[in-house]
Scaffold this active site. Structure first.
Site, PDB file in Angstrom:
ATOM      1  N   ASN A 115       0.811  -1.226   0.000  1.00  0.00           N
ATOM      2  CA  ASN A 115       0.000   0.000   0.000  1.00  0.00           C
ATOM      3  C   ASN A 115       0.845   1.277   0.000  1.00  0.00           C
ATOM      4  O   ASN A 115       0.380   2.339   0.380  1.00  0.00           O
ATOM      5  CB  ASN A 115      -1.017  -0.039   1.144  1.00  0.00           C
ATOM      6  N   HIS A 118       3.738   4.332   4.693  1.00  0.00           N
ATOM      7  CA  HIS A 118       3.464   4.171   6.126  1.00  0.00           C
ATOM      8  C   HIS A 118       3.422   5.551   6.760  1.00  0.00           C
ATOM      9  O   HIS A 118       4.175   6.442   6.349  1.00  0.00           O
ATOM     10  CB  HIS A 118       4.581   3.359   6.798  1.00  0.00           C
TER      11      HIS A 118
HETATM   12  N1  UDP Z   1      -1.528  -5.031   6.726  1.00  0.00           N
HETATM   13  C1  UDP Z   1      -1.751  -6.194   5.994  1.00  0.00           C
HETATM   14  N2  UDP Z   1      -2.923  -6.866   6.203  1.00  0.00           N
HETATM   15  C2  UDP Z   1      -3.893  -6.425   7.056  1.00  0.00           C
HETATM   16  C3  UDP Z   1      -3.659  -5.254   7.781  1.00  0.00           C
HETATM   17  C4  UDP Z   1      -2.474  -4.576   7.597  1.00  0.00           C
HETATM   18  O1  UDP Z   1      -0.900  -6.598   5.211  1.00  0.00           O
HETATM   19  O2  UDP Z   1      -4.945  -7.078   7.175  1.00  0.00           O
HETATM   20  C5  UDP Z   1      -0.270  -4.304   6.539  1.00  0.00           C
HETATM   21  C6  UDP Z   1      -0.485  -3.044   5.712  1.00  0.00           C
HETATM   22  O3  UDP Z   1       0.554  -2.944   4.759  1.00  0.00           O
HETATM   23  C7  UDP Z   1      -0.430  -1.941   6.735  1.00  0.00           C
HETATM   24  C8  UDP Z   1       0.530  -2.495   7.789  1.00  0.00           C
HETATM   25  O4  UDP Z   1       0.246  -3.900   7.793  1.00  0.00           O
HETATM   26  O5  UDP Z   1       0.028  -0.726   6.155  1.00  0.00           O
HETATM   27  C9  UDP Z   1       0.313  -1.961   9.182  1.00  0.00           C
HETATM   28  O6  UDP Z   1      -1.050  -2.105   9.538  1.00  0.00           O
HETATM   29  P1  UDP Z   1      -1.862  -0.919  10.233  1.00  0.00           P
HETATM   30  O7  UDP Z   1      -3.140  -1.497  10.698  1.00  0.00           O
HETATM   31  O8  UDP Z   1      -0.985  -0.248  11.227  1.00  0.00           O
HETATM   32  O9  UDP Z   1      -2.181   0.052   8.991  1.00  0.00           O
HETATM   33  P2  UDP Z   1      -1.630   1.501   8.632  1.00  0.00           P
HETATM   34  O10 UDP Z   1      -1.353   2.223   9.922  1.00  0.00           O
HETATM   35  O11 UDP Z   1      -0.387   1.286   7.798  1.00  0.00           O
HETATM   36  O12 UDP Z   1      -2.726   2.145   7.838  1.00  0.00           O
HETATM   37 MG    MG Z   2      -0.237   1.626  11.581  1.00  0.00          MG
END
Ligand code: UDP
Ligand code: MG
Length: 136
Positions: A115, A118
């Site tokens: 995605n 970060h």
């Molecule tokens: N991620 C994933 N599968 C999920 C949820 C999260 O691969 O079901 C990955 C995704 O790339 C995400 C990262 O883990 O950016 C960290 O998750 P978080 O929930 O902290 O999301 P963010 O803060 O990046 O929006």
């Molecule tokens: Mg996060």
């Protein structure tokens, strides 16, 4: 209420690989976030595991750490009014399928794994994440 904050941003391997770093940095500047520090690095899987340790119990943890360490990334300290929330607004939802039009993840994200960016999610985590990458 607005206050000047700093936050950590990462341009993930999928975006660096597609040469999107310049476009993404321009977007932050356009949106009034200052890039105070930036460097292109590649981290080990162990470092990725340390960085993402809040997610260590999640089913996607292994894949996430392998992925973040799979190629060069660009890490940045962004500064501006409400920089933490602003960066998350500019990034869009975690899953690019749910991200708003015009957000970085909508524009460039490939999947929930890949995605593209970060961003820190709180003042406390922003401090920790900045000092993780920029020790001075
Ligand atoms: N991620 C994933 N599968 C999920 C949820 C999260 O691969 O079901 C990955 C995704 O790339 C995400 C990262 O883990 O950016 C960290 O998750 P978080 O929930 O902290 O999301 P963010 O803060 O990046 O929006
Ligand atoms: Mg996060």
């Amino acid at each position: 209420m607005s206050s000047v904050e700093q936050t950590l941003s990462i341009i993930k391997p999928d975006a660096v690989e597609r040469n999107l770093a310049d476009k993404i940095q321009k977007k932050f500047i356009q949106e009034k976030l200052k890039i105070l520090k930036t460097k292109k690095i590649q981290i080990s899987k162990e470092e990725a595991s340390e960085f993402y340790k809040v997610h260590q119990t999640k089913p996607f943890f292994e894949r996430l750490c392998s992925y973040l360490s799979s190629g060069p990334i660009v890490v940045m300290v962004l500064e501006g009014n409400n920089a933490i929330a602003e960066n998350r607004r500019i990034m869009g939802a975690t899953d690019p399928n749910n991200a708003e039009e015009g957000t970085l993840r909508k524009l460039y994200g490939i999947s929930i794994d890949k995605n593209s960016v970060h961003g820190s999610d709180s003042v406390e985590n922003a401090k920790k994440e900045i000092s993780f990458f920029f020790k001075d």
